[in-house]
Design a protein around this motif. Sequence first.
Motif: not given
Lengths: 137, 76
Positions: B54-59, B4-12, B23-30
């Motif tokens: 912040v995201f390492g290999t998840e990217l 979720s965009p929210d997860e990315l926002k929180r982690r950053i 952060v905005s996005g569709d679950g794959h592209h943000f």
Amino acid sequence: MSEPASNPMREALQSAISENPVILFMKGTPDAPACGFSARTVAVLETLEQPFAAVNVLPDPAIRQELSALSGWPTIPQLFVRGELVGGCDIVLEMYDNGELQQLLGMDADAAKGQAVGAGTATDGGEPAPLVIENLL
Amino acid sequence: MTVSPDELKRRIESEIPGTRAAVSGDGHHFEAVVEGPAFAGLSRIAQHKLVYDVFGTELGDRIHALSLKITPTEDR
């Protein structure tokens, strides 16, 4: 950085990067980009009428893996100018918008244009090259 | 599992102190608009790497693409 002595893919990437003053690693080819980010980056270079070499990373996952290990950059596309990583799509677009990219490419000064940079050498010869470099220089 | 965009926002925001992210996005592209003092004085490459790290290999995997717009702010 300690790497195993022999890593043919890494070496091929390193020479491609050092032999081509402007080289773009992308998904797909400049004529048929397979990803919107790659397409936008190609579009910038074409708008600038900037000759560049292009490598499609899709045919072999090892290309991308080794490239990211080499550059420390996780995503594709990746643009290199004179051996240095410039960045991906966001950075290239931003630098194009504010003129930094044009400056970096020497478009005001002595351009990298017309350099005799081994056109065709990468794909010449009988054996299949690990990387297919579409040389648009 | 989608992201979720929210997860990315929180982690950053939690991993890069003082940073604010939208952060905005569709679950794959943000797309993330990020600002903070941590980016001041860094090259663009280094700014982007700070967020990528912040995201390492998840990217490229779980997070297919993350487009970044980064603005350094003054530390105060």
